[in-house]
Design a protein around this motif. Sequence first.
Motif, short mmCIF file in Angstrom:
data_model
loop_
_atom_site.label_atom_id
_atom_site.label_comp_id
_atom_site.label_asym_id
_atom_site.label_seq_id
_atom_site.Cartn_x
_atom_site.Cartn_y
_atom_site.Cartn_z
N ILE A 146 -41.25 -6.93 26.98
CA ILE A 146 -41.03 -8.35 27.22
C ILE A 146 -42.33 -9.01 27.67
CG2 ILE A 146 -39.74 -10.06 28.57
CD1 ILE A 146 -37.97 -8.30 26.75
N ILE A 147 -42.66 -10.13 27.05
CA ILE A 147 -43.75 -10.99 27.52
C ILE A 147 -43.07 -12.24 28.06
CG2 ILE A 147 -45.81 -12.33 26.92
CD1 ILE A 147 -46.24 -10.28 24.63
N TRP A 148 -43.15 -12.41 29.37
CA TRP A 148 -42.47 -13.51 30.06
C TRP A 148 -43.52 -14.56 30.42
CZ3 TRP A 148 -40.12 -12.97 35.62
CH2 TRP A 148 -39.40 -14.11 35.94
N ILE A 149 -43.45 -15.70 29.76
CA ILE A 149 -44.39 -16.79 30.01
C ILE A 149 -43.75 -17.74 31.01
CG2 ILE A 149 -45.70 -18.71 29.01
CD1 ILE A 149 -45.75 -17.13 26.40
N ARG A 150 -44.33 -17.80 32.20
CA ARG A 150 -43.80 -18.65 33.27
C ARG A 150 -44.69 -19.88 33.37
NH1 ARG A 150 -42.45 -15.27 38.43
NH2 ARG A 150 -41.56 -17.31 38.87
N ILE A 151 -44.20 -20.97 32.79
CA ILE A 151 -45.04 -22.16 32.71
C ILE A 151 -44.28 -23.45 33.00
CG2 ILE A 151 -44.68 -22.49 30.24
CD1 ILE A 151 -47.66 -23.21 30.04
N GLY A 152 -42.97 -23.42 33.05
CA GLY A 152 -42.22 -24.66 33.26
C GLY A 152 -42.07 -25.43 31.96
N ASN A 153 -41.66 -26.67 32.07
CA ASN A 153 -41.46 -27.50 30.88
C ASN A 153 -42.80 -27.84 30.26
OD1 ASN A 153 -38.71 -27.51 31.23
ND2 ASN A 153 -38.72 -29.37 32.46
N CYS A 154 -42.88 -27.61 28.95
CA CYS A 154 -44.13 -27.91 28.23
C CYS A 154 -43.84 -27.95 26.73
CB CYS A 154 -45.19 -26.86 28.55
SG CYS A 154 -44.75 -25.21 28.00
N THR A 155 -44.84 -28.32 25.98
CA THR A 155 -44.71 -28.40 24.53
C THR A 155 -44.94 -27.03 23.90
OG1 THR A 155 -47.04 -28.87 24.17
CG2 THR A 155 -45.60 -30.77 24.58
N THR A 156 -44.53 -26.90 22.64
CA THR A 156 -44.81 -25.66 21.92
C THR A 156 -46.32 -25.48 21.71
OG1 THR A 156 -44.37 -26.79 19.83
CG2 THR A 156 -42.58 -25.49 20.77
N ASP A 157 -47.04 -26.58 21.61
CA ASP A 157 -48.50 -26.50 21.50
C ASP A 157 -49.10 -25.86 22.75
OD1 ASP A 157 -48.53 -27.65 18.98
OD2 ASP A 157 -48.95 -29.67 19.74
N THR A 158 -48.55 -26.17 23.91
CA THR A 158 -49.02 -25.58 25.16
C THR A 158 -48.72 -24.09 25.18
OG1 THR A 158 -48.74 -27.67 26.32
CG2 THR A 158 -48.87 -25.68 27.68
N ILE A 159 -47.55 -23.70 24.74
CA ILE A 159 -47.19 -22.28 24.66
C ILE A 159 -48.15 -21.56 23.72
CG2 ILE A 159 -45.44 -20.62 23.89
CD1 ILE A 159 -44.73 -21.89 26.52
N GLU A 160 -48.44 -22.17 22.59
CA GLU A 160 -49.39 -21.58 21.65
C GLU A 160 -50.74 -21.36 22.32
OE1 GLU A 160 -51.76 -22.47 17.48
OE2 GLU A 160 -50.48 -24.03 18.33
N GLN A 161 -51.21 -22.34 23.07
CA GLN A 161 -52.50 -22.22 23.74
C GLN A 161 -52.49 -21.10 24.78
OE1 GLN A 161 -55.32 -23.76 22.77
NE2 GLN A 161 -56.27 -22.36 24.21
N VAL A 162 -51.41 -20.97 25.50
CA VAL A 162 -51.29 -19.89 26.48
C VAL A 162 -51.36 -18.54 25.78
CG1 VAL A 162 -49.72 -18.76 28.12
CG2 VAL A 162 -50.03 -21.23 28.21
N ILE A 163 -50.64 -18.40 24.68
CA ILE A 163 -50.66 -17.14 23.93
C ILE A 163 -52.06 -16.85 23.41
CG2 ILE A 163 -49.81 -16.01 21.83
CD1 ILE A 163 -47.09 -17.41 22.42
N ARG A 164 -52.73 -17.85 22.91
CA ARG A 164 -54.10 -17.65 22.42
C ARG A 164 -55.05 -17.27 23.56
NH1 ARG A 164 -54.96 -19.06 17.18
NH2 ARG A 164 -53.36 -20.33 16.18
N THR A 165 -54.88 -17.92 24.70
CA THR A 165 -55.74 -17.64 25.85
C THR A 165 -55.57 -16.20 26.32
OG1 THR A 165 -55.68 -19.95 26.55
CG2 THR A 165 -56.23 -18.33 28.24
#
Length: 74
Positions: A32-51
């Motif tokens: 499991i990869i659990w991204i804890r970021i709160g409400n955000c756009t899919t673009d933000t999720i993409e950036q987190v994954i890339r980072t």
Amino acid sequence: MWSFAQTNGFTIVTKDSDFNDMSALRGAPPKIIWIRIGNCTTDTIEQVIRTYATAIEQFMTLSADNLLEIISQP
């Protein structure tokens, strides 16, 4: 989703804490990869994954851990 990921060797990427709980109870696979970021756009999720791409790749291929927790701010 859990069974499908387990059967097919997939890792689950989620913002949902329920998968963390399932991992604690059932163990891996799947990982499991659990991204804890709160409400955000899919673009933000993409950036987190890339980072975190290098850490994610190492987790998926080298780590014996069941969970990678990524804490970020939107």
